[in-house]
Design a protein around this motif. Structure first.
Motif, mmCIF file in Angstrom:
data_model
loop_
_atom_site.group_PDB
_atom_site.id
_atom_site.type_symbol
_atom_site.label_atom_id
_atom_site.label_comp_id
_atom_site.label_asym_id
_atom_site.label_seq_id
_atom_site.Cartn_x
_atom_site.Cartn_y
_atom_site.Cartn_z
ATOM 1 N N ILE A 178 0.842 -1.204 0.000
ATOM 2 C CA ILE A 178 0.000 0.000 0.000
ATOM 3 C C ILE A 178 0.875 1.251 0.000
ATOM 4 N N ARG A 179 1.949 1.239 0.759
ATOM 5 C CA ARG A 179 2.848 2.401 0.737
ATOM 6 C C ARG A 179 3.417 2.610 -0.670
ATOM 7 N N ARG A 180 3.767 1.536 -1.364
ATOM 8 C CA ARG A 180 4.240 1.676 -2.749
ATOM 9 C C ARG A 180 3.136 2.278 -3.621
ATOM 10 N N LEU A 181 1.896 1.836 -3.427
ATOM 11 C CA LEU A 181 0.756 2.391 -4.153
ATOM 12 C C LEU A 181 0.640 3.897 -3.892
ATOM 13 N N TYR A 182 0.943 4.306 -2.673
ATOM 14 C CA TYR A 182 0.899 5.725 -2.287
ATOM 15 C C TYR A 182 2.138 6.500 -2.719
ATOM 16 N N GLY A 183 3.137 5.801 -3.244
ATOM 17 C CA GLY A 183 4.370 6.477 -3.629
ATOM 18 C C GLY A 183 5.291 6.748 -2.454
ATOM 19 N N ARG A 184 5.148 5.965 -1.390
ATOM 20 C CA ARG A 184 5.975 6.141 -0.192
ATOM 21 C C ARG A 184 6.962 4.977 -0.128
ATOM 22 N N SER A 185 8.220 5.298 0.106
ATOM 23 C CA SER A 185 9.263 4.279 0.020
ATOM 24 C C SER A 185 9.759 3.775 1.375
ATOM 25 N N GLU A 186 9.256 4.328 2.475
ATOM 26 C CA GLU A 186 9.776 3.932 3.785
ATOM 27 C C GLU A 186 9.461 2.467 4.085
ATOM 28 N N THR A 187 10.356 1.843 4.804
ATOM 29 C CA THR A 187 10.117 0.492 5.301
ATOM 30 C C THR A 187 9.509 0.589 6.699
ATOM 31 N N ASN A 188 8.965 -0.507 7.181
ATOM 32 C CA ASN A 188 8.433 -0.510 8.541
ATOM 33 C C ASN A 188 9.534 -0.207 9.552
ATOM 34 N N ASP A 189 10.751 -0.710 9.306
ATOM 35 C CA ASP A 189 11.859 -0.412 10.223
ATOM 36 C C ASP A 189 12.196 1.078 10.233
ATOM 37 N N GLN A 190 12.140 1.729 9.078
ATOM 38 C CA GLN A 190 12.388 3.182 9.041
ATOM 39 C C GLN A 190 11.288 3.944 9.782
ATOM 40 N N ILE A 191 10.068 3.479 9.662
ATOM 41 C CA ILE A 191 8.959 4.110 10.385
ATOM 42 C C ILE A 191 9.173 3.968 11.881
ATOM 43 N N VAL A 192 9.523 2.768 12.328
ATOM 44 C CA VAL A 192 9.779 2.545 13.752
ATOM 45 C C VAL A 192 10.917 3.439 14.227
ATOM 46 N N GLU A 193 11.971 3.525 13.441
ATOM 47 C CA GLU A 193 13.113 4.364 13.813
ATOM 48 C C GLU A 193 12.701 5.837 13.942
ATOM 49 N N ALA A 194 11.862 6.325 13.018
ATOM 50 C CA ALA A 194 11.405 7.721 13.082
ATOM 51 C C ALA A 194 10.572 7.963 14.336
ATOM 52 N N VAL A 195 9.682 7.055 14.649
ATOM 53 C CA VAL A 195 8.853 7.210 15.850
ATOM 54 C C VAL A 195 9.728 7.151 17.100
ATOM 55 N N GLU A 196 10.699 6.242 17.127
ATOM 56 C CA GLU A 196 11.615 6.173 18.278
ATOM 57 C C GLU A 196 12.419 7.472 18.418
ATOM 58 N N THR A 197 12.770 8.091 17.289
ATOM 59 C CA THR A 197 13.489 9.364 17.330
ATOM 60 C C THR A 197 12.640 10.422 18.030
ATOM 61 N N VAL A 198 11.377 10.504 17.663
ATOM 62 C CA VAL A 198 10.489 11.470 18.328
ATOM 63 C C VAL A 198 10.364 11.134 19.812
ATOM 64 N N GLN A 199 10.216 9.864 20.133
ATOM 65 C CA GLN A 199 10.036 9.458 21.535
ATOM 66 C C GLN A 199 11.242 9.831 22.392
ATOM 67 N N ARG A 200 12.428 9.879 21.805
ATOM 68 C CA ARG A 200 13.625 10.272 22.558
ATOM 69 C C ARG A 200 13.528 11.701 23.087
ATOM 70 N N PHE A 201 12.686 12.512 22.461
ATOM 71 C CA PHE A 201 12.551 13.909 22.862
ATOM 72 C C PHE A 201 11.354 14.150 23.785
ATOM 73 N N ARG A 202 10.711 13.092 24.220
ATOM 74 C CA ARG A 202 9.659 13.245 25.220
ATOM 75 C C ARG A 202 10.335 13.483 26.552
ATOM 76 N N PRO A 203 9.858 14.262 27.453
ATOM 77 C CA PRO A 203 8.558 14.930 27.471
ATOM 78 C C PRO A 203 8.581 16.316 26.835
ATOM 79 N N ARG A 204 9.704 16.754 26.271
ATOM 80 C CA ARG A 204 9.723 18.088 25.648
ATOM 81 C C ARG A 204 8.760 18.160 24.472
ATOM 82 N N ILE A 205 8.664 17.092 23.684
ATOM 83 C CA ILE A 205 7.595 17.008 22.682
ATOM 84 C C ILE A 205 6.391 16.436 23.418
ATOM 85 N N LYS A 206 5.406 17.283 23.618
ATOM 86 C CA LYS A 206 4.250 16.911 24.439
ATOM 87 C C LYS A 206 3.130 16.262 23.631
#
Length: 184
Positions: A128-156
């Motif tokens: 479905i991501r390919r259908l949408y023209g998005r190239s990220e893998t599930n691992d890249q998505i997890v890594e991006a979310v973990e990156t945001v989580q590292r900045f909690r609680p400053r990112i509320k």
């Protein structure tokens, strides 16, 4: 007390992504939107300063720009430094995808006051991501979310965009999305 916010005018034009569900992909076909063009840092900072001057009850600035994360690191550095010293209000920037969110970019923006952000993952299904023209893998998505989580609680406040009710998505692909969301 009421929550007051200012929305930034369209900051950038164009988008590096060509997501099939997004109006930017159609605009790119009709206009020269092959590169991302952003307002200069002094101009956008002056617009925010003017908004704060006119509306002193503003408590947060939302920079509504889907492609902000695609801007060069030098631009983001200059923006973050100027914003912190000249505006200083909490900041909301929803313009990230797993392909453009980095710890360095996010760190500069959090230091400048970023408190809210959003990334679009759209689906847990690679097909479905390919259908949408998005190239990220599930691992890249997890890594991006973990990156945001590292900045909690400053990112509320942190949101993840997912497209639901897609008629081309099978039941198993819906389950793939649910599994990815549970993993996140």
């Amino acid at each position: 007390r009421r929550h007051h916010s200012a929305r930034g005018s369209l900051h950038a034009r164009g988008c590096a992504l060509r997501c099939t569900y997004c109006c930017n992909s159609q605009l790119a076909r009709h206009f020269d939107w092959t590169i991302v063009r952003a307002k200069g840092v002094p101009r956008i900072i002056e617009e925010f300063r003017e908004a704060v001057r006119r509306y002193p009850d503003i408590q947060i600035i939302k920079l509504s720009d889907d492609a902000f994360g695609d801007l060069p690191i030098e631009y983001i550095r200059d923006f973050a430094q100027a914003y912190k010293s000249e505006v200083g209000l909490p900041l909301d920037i929803p313009g990230f995808s797993p392909s453009n969110l980095t710890r360095e970019k996010l760190g500069m923006l959090v230091d400048a006051g970023l408190m809210r952000t959003r990334i679009g993952i759209q689906s847990g299904s690679p097909r479905i991501r390919r259908l949408y023209g998005r190239s990220e893998t599930n691992d890249q998505i997890v890594e991006a979310v973990e990156t945001v989580q590292r900045f909690r609680p400053r990112i509320k406040h942190f949101k993840i965009d997912v497209i639901t009710d897609n008629p081309w998505e099978s039941e198993e692909e819906v389950v793939e999305s649910i599994r990815l969301l549970l993993r996140l």
